[in-house]
Structures are given as structure tokens and as C-alpha cells.
Design an enzyme around this catalytic site. Structure first.
Site, PDB file in Angstrom:
ATOM      1  N   THR A 155     -21.343  13.834  98.869  1.00 39.65           N
ATOM      2  CA  THR A 155     -20.492  14.674  98.330  1.00 39.65           C
ATOM      3  C   THR A 155     -21.351  16.216  98.904  1.00 39.65           C
ATOM      4  O   THR A 155     -22.332  16.378  98.673  1.00 39.65           O
ATOM      5  CB  THR A 155     -20.373  14.691  96.996  1.00 39.65           C
ATOM      6  OG1 THR A 155     -19.491  13.244  96.618  1.00 39.65           O
ATOM      7  CG2 THR A 155     -19.587  15.689  96.408  1.00 39.65           C
ATOM      8  N   VAL A 202      -9.566   8.722  91.948  1.00 40.86           N
ATOM      9  CA  VAL A 202      -9.794  10.139  91.865  1.00 40.86           C
ATOM     10  C   VAL A 202     -11.104  10.198  91.110  1.00 40.86           C
ATOM     11  O   VAL A 202     -11.056  10.006  90.120  1.00 40.86           O
ATOM     12  CB  VAL A 202      -8.752  11.082  91.537  1.00 40.86           C
ATOM     13  CG1 VAL A 202      -9.182  12.459  91.474  1.00 40.86           C
ATOM     14  CG2 VAL A 202      -7.384  10.793  92.370  1.00 40.86           C
ATOM     15  N   ASP A 248     -14.623  13.180  90.081  1.00 34.72           N
ATOM     16  CA  ASP A 248     -14.721  14.366  89.423  1.00 34.72           C
ATOM     17  C   ASP A 248     -14.638  15.657  90.468  1.00 34.72           C
ATOM     18  O   ASP A 248     -13.967  16.604  89.863  1.00 34.72           O
ATOM     19  CB  ASP A 248     -16.204  14.610  88.863  1.00 34.72           C
ATOM     20  CG  ASP A 248     -17.145  14.375  89.858  1.00 34.72           C
ATOM     21  OD1 ASP A 248     -16.980  13.394  90.761  1.00 34.72           O
ATOM     22  OD2 ASP A 248     -18.266  15.209  89.844  1.00 34.72           O
ATOM     23  N   THR A 281     -22.290  16.520  91.646  1.00 36.08           N
ATOM     24  CA  THR A 281     -22.161  15.129  92.401  1.00 36.08           C
ATOM     25  C   THR A 281     -22.991  14.008  91.747  1.00 36.08           C
ATOM     26  O   THR A 281     -24.173  14.368  91.076  1.00 36.08           O
ATOM     27  CB  THR A 281     -23.087  15.742  93.940  1.00 36.08           C
ATOM     28  OG1 THR A 281     -22.773  14.344  94.744  1.00 36.08           O
ATOM     29  CG2 THR A 281     -24.382  16.101  93.443  1.00 36.08           C
ATOM     30  N   GLY A 282     -22.126  12.781  91.857  1.00 41.37           N
ATOM     31  CA  GLY A 282     -23.003  11.579  91.299  1.00 41.37           C
ATOM     32  C   GLY A 282     -21.758  10.903  90.926  1.00 41.37           C
ATOM     33  O   GLY A 282     -20.495  10.852  91.707  1.00 41.37           O
ATOM     34  N   THR A 283     -21.907   9.913  89.964  1.00 41.70           N
ATOM     35  CA  THR A 283     -20.825   9.002  89.584  1.00 41.70           C
ATOM     36  C   THR A 283     -19.824   9.804  89.029  1.00 41.70           C
ATOM     37  O   THR A 283     -19.864  10.111  87.873  1.00 41.70           O
ATOM     38  CB  THR A 283     -21.557   7.854  88.734  1.00 41.70           C
ATOM     39  OG1 THR A 283     -22.672   7.303  89.376  1.00 41.70           O
ATOM     40  CG2 THR A 283     -20.376   6.773  88.235  1.00 41.70           C
ATOM     41  N   GLY A 284     -18.506   9.945  89.736  1.00 48.14           N
ATOM     42  CA  GLY A 284     -17.585  10.828  89.222  1.00 48.14           C
ATOM     43  C   GLY A 284     -17.124  10.455  87.644  1.00 48.14           C
ATOM     44  O   GLY A 284     -16.644  11.464  87.113  1.00 48.14           O
TER      45      GLY A 284
HETATM   46  N1  ASP Z   1     -18.723  12.567  92.636  1.00 43.62           N
HETATM   47  C1  ASP Z   1     -18.120  11.930  93.834  1.00 43.62           C
HETATM   48  C2  ASP Z   1     -17.020  10.958  93.132  1.00 43.62           C
HETATM   49  O1  ASP Z   1     -17.230  10.347  92.298  1.00 43.62           O
HETATM   50  C3  ASP Z   1     -19.192  11.150  94.400  1.00 43.62           C
HETATM   51  C4  ASP Z   1     -20.319  11.776  94.815  1.00 43.62           C
HETATM   52  O2  ASP Z   1     -20.546  12.827  94.219  1.00 43.62           O
HETATM   53  O3  ASP Z   1     -21.123  11.180  95.563  1.00 43.62           O
HETATM   54  O4  ASP Z   1     -16.104  10.763  93.888  1.00 43.62           O
END
Ligand code: ASP
Length: 345
Positions: A214, A243, A245, A265-268
Site C-alpha cells: 500500500t 473495504v 482502512d 498501512t497494515g491490516t486494515g
Molecule cells: N491497509 C491495507 C488494507 O487493509 C493493506 C496494506 O496496507 O497493506 O486494505
């Protein structure tokens, strides 16, 4: 002592006191930069044994992206333009999980999310689940500037894209073999994975885990205006209409000239639950703590280890890049000549 000398003595003590204070006086804090920018290309478990060629490709792309934003800000451009242009560049680079190179859904498609926010007036725009828009960040900006709404999703966002006349592509534009292989592995494991998850088994041998890609930018311009934006393909093997974050204002993106600009960025799902981007700005505004402390409070105090991270710029040009995963692709630059990109601690 002759009473007439008292005023003289008092003046002398006062002068000595002031002189003593001068000698102990701490130098001013670091000056406020005229502009500052931070970018990310995703957070996760990135092996330090990464293939050097792949590592260098990421670092080079981050440098190029950062330079686009730095130059815009240096020339007096707005933070909004810097955010949009840097993200467009990263969306077009297949290395990142945004635009071209986006991860694939459970049905083997690409559904893209993006948002942008103007810290000067809290104007914001976002799109979710778009499938034909080459640069979703620009469509998000059009939502902000050319509609009365904040977030358009799926078919409605495509209709808005028709009206705006933005550049369209077919789904093949977003396809990369790497994302296809990621999806096959995720399907085998029945897992929903962030970008780069599961690549340990890949011959590419570049990212050890399943998070990353991301993209996001936070910037402060010479007029003192903050802006932030985020763009993503989401998570590999995500289900119907999921959808994350990134297009959720307050979770994936936030900007307020009173405090800071943040991109996550990460686990939305975790970033939505913890309203991460807004929470960092709110801690700054309500408690008066600095950006770094506010960001650490949220990333280490509210999120779980390995959930991901944030990049942020404060209204005084402080830059924070905080993550609770082993790595985060990131970069920072400012008017003092700082210019750096990094992956690990
Ligand atoms: N935050 C993004 C989502 O959950 C994924 C990511 O940041 O890698 O869609």
C-alpha cells in the site's frame, strides 16, 4: 551598608542572575522546516536476506517517488499536489500494491481503494472498490473537489469516473504474475493476506511475510498546509466488497493543520477499529504531545505487534515513521536537506 547603595546591589545581583541564566541557556530547538514530506510503500515482515536487486529496486523507486514530492514542495507547490503526484507515481509502479501491481481478490480481480485529505479545511475525498480507474488517488481528489460527497464506492465510483473523464484501463493493466501467485498461495491456505504475505515460498525470495505495498504520503507545504493520501489494492484474497482502512478517513488517512497529516498501512480492519490516523492527530491536539510520541502511543499502545505502521508530518514539520512490523518501505525529506529512504529499523 549605606542604604543609598541598595539599589546598586540589587541591580548587580539581578545582572549576575541574568548573566548566569544566559550561560546555561539551551540553544533553540531544531528550527521548523519550510516543507516536509514522508512516504510509505507498505509495512510488514521483510527479510533482511531480500534479493539485493529487489531491495535496490524498492529503494530506487522510493527515492524517485520522494524526489517528486520534494521538488513540488521545494518549488512552492501545494501539499495536496505533492501527495497526489507521488501516489500517482507509486500507483504506476508494479512494485507496489496500488494501481498497477495491486493484489487480487478472491475472485481473481483487482478492486482499488484510495483517499486524500486537505488539512487546511478538512476537505476529503475517497473511492472504494474501483476496477477501471488507472489512478484512484486522482479520482479521490476529484470526489473532494468536484462533488458534495466524501466517499464513492464500486459502481457509483465508476459512474463518477465516467463523469470526470479520468483515465481508464481494463483489469489486465493491474495484473502482475507475482500477485497472481500470491493469490494462488492464499487460496491454498484459505488466508486473507496483506501484500507480500507468503512470499517466503516464492522464487522471488523477497518478502518473508504477507504485508506491504500500500502507498501513502503526508506533506507540509511552504504555506503551512498539511495533506495526506493513501492508495491500495487491499489484501490478497479479500472477499466480496471488502473495504480496508485506506479509503476510510480517520483510519487510513487524516490531515488537520492544527496537528498532523497521517497515512497508514497494515491490516486494515485493525486500523479501522482503532481509528489510527485520526487518533494520532487527536492525541496531539488534545494533549499537546509531539507527533512522535502520539504516533508511538497508537502504533505500540493500541495496535497489535505486526499490524503495520504509519508515516506522518506535523504542522511544525516533524516527521514520524512508526511501525510495529519488522519493516516498512518509507522515505522522508524536508527543506533542511534531509532526504532518506529505508526499509528496516
Ligand atoms: N491497509 C491495507 C488494507 O487493509 C493493506 C496494506 O496496507 O497493506 O486494505
Amino acid at each position: 551598608m549605606n542604604p543609598i547603595k541598595w539599589p546598586l546591589l540589587v541591580s548587580l545581583i539581578f545582572a549576575l542572575f541574568i548573566g548566569g541564566c544566559d550561560m546555561d541557556f539551551e540553544p533553540d530547538q531544531e528550527e521548523v522546516p519550510e516543507f516536509a514530506i514522508a512516504i510509505h510503500g507498505g509495512a510488514g515482515v521483510i527479510s533482511r536476506d531480500i534479493d539485493p536487486e529487489i531491495r535496490d529496486a524498492y529503494l530506487e523507486s522510493l527515492e524517485n517517488a520522494l524526489e517528486i514530492g520534494r521538488a513540488i514542495l521545494d518549488e512552492g507547490g501545494t501539499s495536496l499536489d505533492a501527495v497526489e503526484q507521488v501516489i500517482r507515481f507509486m500507483e504506476d509502479d508494479p512494485l507496489f500494491n496500488a494501481g498497477r501491481g495491486a493484489v487480487m481478490t478472491n475472485e481473481g480481480r483487482h478492486e482499488l481503494d484510495a483517499s486524500i485529505m486537505d488539512g487546511s479545511n478538512l476537505a476529503t475525498g475517497a473511492v472504494a472498490g474501483v476496477t477501471t480507474v488507472k489512478n484512484p488517488i486522482s479520482l479521490a481528489r476529484m470526489v473532494m473537489e468536484n462533488s458534495r460527497h466524501v466517499l464513492f464506492a464500486t459502481q457509483g465510483a465508476e459512474t463518477f469516473a465516467d463523469q470526470m473523464g479520468v483515465e481508464r484501463v481494463d483489469q489486465e493493466w493491474f495484473f502482475t504474475e507475482r500477485r497472481y501467485q500470491q493469490l494462488q498461495r492464499a487460496l491454498e491456505r484459505d488466508a486473507v493476506e496483506r501484500d507480500h504475505d507468503g512470499e517466503e515460498s516464492s522464487s522471488l525470495k523477497y518478502i518473508d511475510d504477507r504485508k506491504m505495498g500500500t502507498v501513502g504520503v503526508a506533506a507540509l507545504d511552504r504555506d503551512g498546509n498539511l495533506a495526506a493520501g493513501t492508495s491500495t489494492g487491499g489484501m490478497t484474497n479479500k472477499r466480496f466488497g471488502r473495504v480496508g482502512d485506506s479509503p476510510i478517513v480517520g483510519a487510513g488517512t487524516y490531515a488537520d493543520n492544527n496537528s498532523c497529516a497521517v497515512s497508514s498501512t497494515g491490516t486494515g480492519e485493525e486500523f479501522i477499529r482503532n481509528v489510527v490516523a485520526y487518533q494520532i492527530c487527536a492525541i496531539m491536539e488534545y494533549t499537546g504531545v509531539g507527533l512522535q510520541a502520539a504516533a508511538e502511543q497508537v502504533v505500540f499502545g493500541k495496535l497489535q505487534p505486526n499490524d503495520g505502521g504509519i508515516i506522518a508530518v506535523s504542522h511544525t514539520g516533524e516527521i514520524a515513521m512508526v511501525f510495529n512490523s519488522p519493516g516498512m518501505f518509507r522515505g522522508a525529506a524536508n527543506s533542511f536537506g534531509r532526504f532518506e529512504v529505508a526499509i528496516w529499523d
